[in-house]
Motif scaffolding. Structure first.
Motif, PDB file in Angstrom:
ATOM      1  N   CYS A  92       0.837  -1.202   0.000  1.00 24.28           N
ATOM      2  CA  CYS A  92       0.000   0.000   0.000  1.00 24.28           C
ATOM      3  C   CYS A  92       0.870   1.251   0.000  1.00 24.28           C
ATOM      4  O   CYS A  92       0.596   2.212  -0.731  1.00 24.28           O
ATOM      5  CB  CYS A  92      -0.928   0.007   1.212  1.00 24.28           C
ATOM      6  SG  CYS A  92      -2.244  -1.216   1.131  1.00 24.28           S
ATOM      7  N   GLY A  93       1.926   1.245   0.787  1.00 26.13           N
ATOM      8  CA  GLY A  93       2.830   2.388   0.852  1.00 26.13           C
ATOM      9  C   GLY A  93       3.513   2.663  -0.470  1.00 26.13           C
ATOM     10  O   GLY A  93       3.662   3.828  -0.878  1.00 26.13           O
ATOM     11  N   LEU A  94       3.926   1.623  -1.157  1.00 24.45           N
ATOM     12  CA  LEU A  94       4.572   1.792  -2.457  1.00 24.45           C
ATOM     13  C   LEU A  94       3.609   2.414  -3.471  1.00 24.45           C
ATOM     14  O   LEU A  94       3.978   3.324  -4.214  1.00 24.45           O
ATOM     15  CB  LEU A  94       5.087   0.449  -2.980  1.00 24.45           C
ATOM     16  CG  LEU A  94       6.334  -0.092  -2.296  1.00 24.45           C
ATOM     17  CD1 LEU A  94       6.574  -1.541  -2.702  1.00 24.45           C
ATOM     18  CD2 LEU A  94       7.539   0.773  -2.619  1.00 24.45           C
ATOM     19  N   LEU A  95       2.390   1.934  -3.496  1.00 24.68           N
ATOM     20  CA  LEU A  95       1.410   2.493  -4.427  1.00 24.68           C
ATOM     21  C   LEU A  95       1.072   3.939  -4.062  1.00 24.68           C
ATOM     22  O   LEU A  95       0.997   4.807  -4.929  1.00 24.68           O
ATOM     23  CB  LEU A  95       0.147   1.635  -4.477  1.00 24.68           C
ATOM     24  CG  LEU A  95       0.321   0.249  -5.090  1.00 24.68           C
ATOM     25  CD1 LEU A  95      -0.987  -0.533  -5.016  1.00 24.68           C
ATOM     26  CD2 LEU A  95       0.819   0.332  -6.520  1.00 24.68           C
ATOM     27  N   TYR A  96       0.915   4.206  -2.777  1.00 27.48           N
ATOM     28  CA  TYR A  96       0.606   5.566  -2.330  1.00 27.48           C
ATOM     29  C   TYR A  96       1.744   6.530  -2.677  1.00 27.48           C
ATOM     30  O   TYR A  96       1.504   7.625  -3.200  1.00 27.48           O
ATOM     31  CB  TYR A  96       0.338   5.581  -0.823  1.00 27.48           C
ATOM     32  CG  TYR A  96      -0.026   6.948  -0.308  1.00 27.48           C
ATOM     33  CD1 TYR A  96      -1.312   7.441  -0.456  1.00 27.48           C
ATOM     34  CD2 TYR A  96       0.924   7.744   0.326  1.00 27.48           C
ATOM     35  CE1 TYR A  96      -1.656   8.703   0.005  1.00 27.48           C
ATOM     36  CE2 TYR A  96       0.594   9.007   0.789  1.00 27.48           C
ATOM     37  CZ  TYR A  96      -0.696   9.484   0.634  1.00 27.48           C
ATOM     38  OH  TYR A  96      -1.024  10.729   1.088  1.00 27.48           O
ATOM     39  N   SER A  97       2.966   6.119  -2.424  1.00 24.85           N
ATOM     40  CA  SER A  97       4.109   6.998  -2.699  1.00 24.85           C
ATOM     41  C   SER A  97       4.332   7.213  -4.191  1.00 24.85           C
ATOM     42  O   SER A  97       5.045   8.135  -4.583  1.00 24.85           O
ATOM     43  CB  SER A  97       5.380   6.460  -2.036  1.00 24.85           C
ATOM     44  OG  SER A  97       5.773   5.248  -2.622  1.00 24.85           O
ATOM     45  N   ASN A  98       3.704   6.383  -5.010  1.00 23.42           N
ATOM     46  CA  ASN A  98       3.788   6.552  -6.460  1.00 23.42           C
ATOM     47  C   ASN A  98       2.525   7.187  -7.043  1.00 23.42           C
ATOM     48  O   ASN A  98       2.316   7.154  -8.253  1.00 23.42           O
ATOM     49  CB  ASN A  98       4.081   5.203  -7.132  1.00 23.42           C
ATOM     50  CG  ASN A  98       5.543   4.855  -7.042  1.00 23.42           C
ATOM     51  OD1 ASN A  98       6.349   5.319  -7.842  1.00 23.42           O
ATOM     52  ND2 ASN A  98       5.911   4.062  -6.042  1.00 23.42           N
TER      53      ASN A  98
END
Length: 117
Positions: A103-109
């Motif tokens: 989730c963090g990776l998608l949010y940060s992208n």
């Protein structure tokens, strides 16, 4: 964001729906409680979950705007789930990342979540 970007960001394996990777998604929802997913207001969403049962596909069908399900922690759904996903027109991926990191990776992208507004 296109689903092919989701695949790249999460270093995911596409299990169903490779032909749909050009489709756009606007939001993401990470949950293992399907009641939380049913309460979400996300549009053209990616659902990230550690659950690998039929209820995940059924929930996506009820919500209606989930385009892709990503199974986290390297979990592999069974054939029954993959067949139901094909019939429902869903893209299915799996990633080795845990739910929080994915989730963090998608949010940060740039992929957001409307449910938290």
């Amino acid at each position: 964001m296109k689903l092919k970007e989701v695949k790249e960001i999460l270093n995911a394996e596409v299990m169903v729906g490779e032909e749909k990777l050009e489709e756009e998604v606007f939001t993401a929802c990470g949950a293992d409680l399907m009641s939380d997913v049913l309460a979400s207001r996300d549009e053209k969403a990616v659902l990230l979950t550690g659950l690998t049962n039929v209820q995940v596909i059924r929930t996506a069908e009820v919500v209606g705007d989930i385009k892709c399900i990503v199974f986290v922690r390297g979990k592999t759904p069974g054939e029954e789930i993959l067949e139901l996903a094909k019939k429902a027109g869903l893209v299915i991926m799996k990633t080795k990342y845990p739910l929080y990191i994915a989730c963090g990776l998608l949010y940060s992208n740039g992929l957001t979540c409307r449910s938290g507004e």
